[in-house]
Design an enzyme around this catalytic site. Structure first.
Site, PDB file in Angstrom:
ATOM      1  NE  ARG A  48       8.227 110.639   1.892  1.00 40.51           N
ATOM      2  CZ  ARG A  48       7.167 111.391   1.763  1.00 40.51           C
ATOM      3  NH1 ARG A  48       7.142 112.356   0.858  1.00 40.51           N
ATOM      4  NH2 ARG A  48       6.090 111.202   2.518  1.00 40.51           N
ATOM      5  CE1 TYR A 101      33.964 105.380   3.547  1.00 41.29           C
ATOM      6  CE2 TYR A 101      31.694 105.474   4.355  1.00 41.29           C
ATOM      7  CZ  TYR A 101      32.679 105.887   3.465  1.00 41.29           C
ATOM      8  OH  TYR A 101      32.365 106.794   2.499  1.00 41.29           O
ATOM      9  CG  ASP A 173      29.262  98.368   6.352  1.00 42.01           C
ATOM     10  OD1 ASP A 173      29.128  97.659   5.326  1.00 42.01           O
ATOM     11  OD2 ASP A 173      29.516  99.576   6.298  1.00 42.01           O
ATOM     12  CE  LYS A 198      31.758 102.053  -1.632  1.00 41.99           C
ATOM     13  NZ  LYS A 198      30.666 102.856  -1.057  1.00 41.99           N
TER      14      LYS A 198
END
Length: 393
Positions: A48, A101, A173, A198
């Site tokens: 992690r 978004y 973004d 994406k």
């Protein structure tokens, strides 16, 4: 290594020193042997907190966006959540792009608002409106350019100046453009956000997110919370994104070329009332996009003259364009934002038009894509306006 495609293939991805493998290994381990208490090899103790595969992705993303610190997350929204809870405190305020978004809007309006975060939606193409929306408690101006799904363009350099006047961060973004077409940090932005699901992932087989910044102090704070909050990218997901970065440039060239052809076709179609694509000279943000982007990307939205029912029918009739959420993969997708990706914005100032259809234009042969749109847009029984596409021998 100054060229983009060279960086995409090599940054953070030197051959494995143990074996000489030219492709980075997937380090599927949760923990690491220590050489004595606190004697860490390469700084790794628990995956992690750090993993060599994820570290390589961090180095690659920082190189491509020309930042100093990059962090990979389990999703784009996990990245956004970590950023906002790092940059803001309860009672602080965010200026949010008026066509953000739907997932970002949901996170801010329905989740972080319960934590005490306030927000004001505003059209970012109007600097005076941005200044008017800023409060003494504003910590972040949140921008998407091109925006999702209306493909609006924000002048990054100008908006950064407005945000910085007020002591706020400009967050961009950059998912729709990718660092191949646009690098906001070089234009004054403070943080870049990506859904690596994406274009960076590019093959519809990985979910992830990323943050990149040039400020080392902010980078250290984000890195601390990246570990402390724990929504980190897995080793295999990191490897999948690294694999895809190698072809990002050639894919974006094809996405952009195909999208331009699709936009031009739709512009002349009698069933279409408007085409939203920054590569069109008629787009109100075209000149700004041409100034700050190296190309116009693979996303196209359009509106139907006959309203929502016509938009839904086009989505249902499409065959090569797959009816599905998400975007940026090699395959072409079609969706109805109002009922799919942006349903959470219904009834809000960010609600999208009901007659809107969004396309993620893939890298298939463009004539096949145009033929599919032709049949999807045609009235049943009408004669096609285009000659059939001949199959290659």
């Amino acid at each position: 290594m100054s060229g983009f495609n060279t960086r995409a293939i090599h940054a953070g991805q030197e051959p494995d020193p143990a074996t000489g493998a030219v492709i980075l290994p997937v380090h599927l381990t949760t923990t690491y042997k220590q050489d004595g208490v606190g004697g860490l090899r390469g700084g790794y103790e628990y995956s992690r907190s750090g993993n060599p595969t994820r570290t390589a992705l961090h180095e690659a993303l920082a190189a491509l966006e020309e930042g100093t610190t990059a962090l990979a997350f389990a999703s784009g929204l996990a990245a956004e959540d970590t950023l906002l809870r790092t940059a803001c405190r309860p009672g602080d305020h965010v200026v949010l792009g008026g066509d953000a978004y739907g997932g970002t809007f949901r996170l801010i309006s329905r989740v972080l608002s319960e934590w005490g975060l306030e927000y004001t939606p505003v059209h970012l193409d109007d600097p005076d409106a941005v200044r008017a929306a800023i409060r003494p408690t504003t910590r972040v101006v949140w921008c998407e350019t091109p925006s999702n799904p209306l493909l609006n363009i924000t002048d990054i350099e100008l908006t950064a100046a407005v945000a910085h006047e007020a002591g706020a961060l400009l967050v961009v973004d950059n998912t729709f453009a990718s660092p191949y077409l646009q690098r906001p940090l070089t234009l004054g932005a403070d943080v870049v956000v990506h859904s690596t699901t994406k274009y960076l992932g590019g093959h519809s087989d990985v979910v992830g997110g990323a943050l990149i910044t040039r400020d080392t102090g902010l980078g250290e704070r984000l890195a601390y919370n990246h570990n402390a909050m724990g929504a980190v990218a897995s080793p295999f997901d990191s490897w999948l994104v690294l694999r895809s970065l190698k072809t990002l440039g050639v894919r974006m060239d094809r996405h952009s070329a195909n999208a331009a052809r699709v936009a031009e076709y739709l512009l002349d179609h009698p069933a279409v009332s408007g085409v939203l694509y920054p590569g069109l000279p008629t787009h109100p943000g075209h000149d700004v996009a041409a100034k700050q982007m190296a190309g116009f990307g693979g996303m196209v939205s359009f509106r139907l003259r006959d309203g929502e029912d016509a938009a839904l029918k086009v989505c249902e009739r499409a065959q090569l364009f797959t009816l599905a959420e998400s975007l940026g993969g090699v395959e072409s997708l079609i969706e109805h934002p109002g009922r799919m990706t942006h349903a959470s914005a219904a009834g809000s100032p960010l609600e999208v038009p009901a007659d809107l259809v969004r396309l993620s234009v893939g890298i298939e042969d463009v004539d096949d894509l145009l033929a599919d749109l032709e049949q999807a847009l045609a009235e049943r029984g009408a004669v096609s306006r285009r000659a059939p596409v001949r199959a290659e021998a």
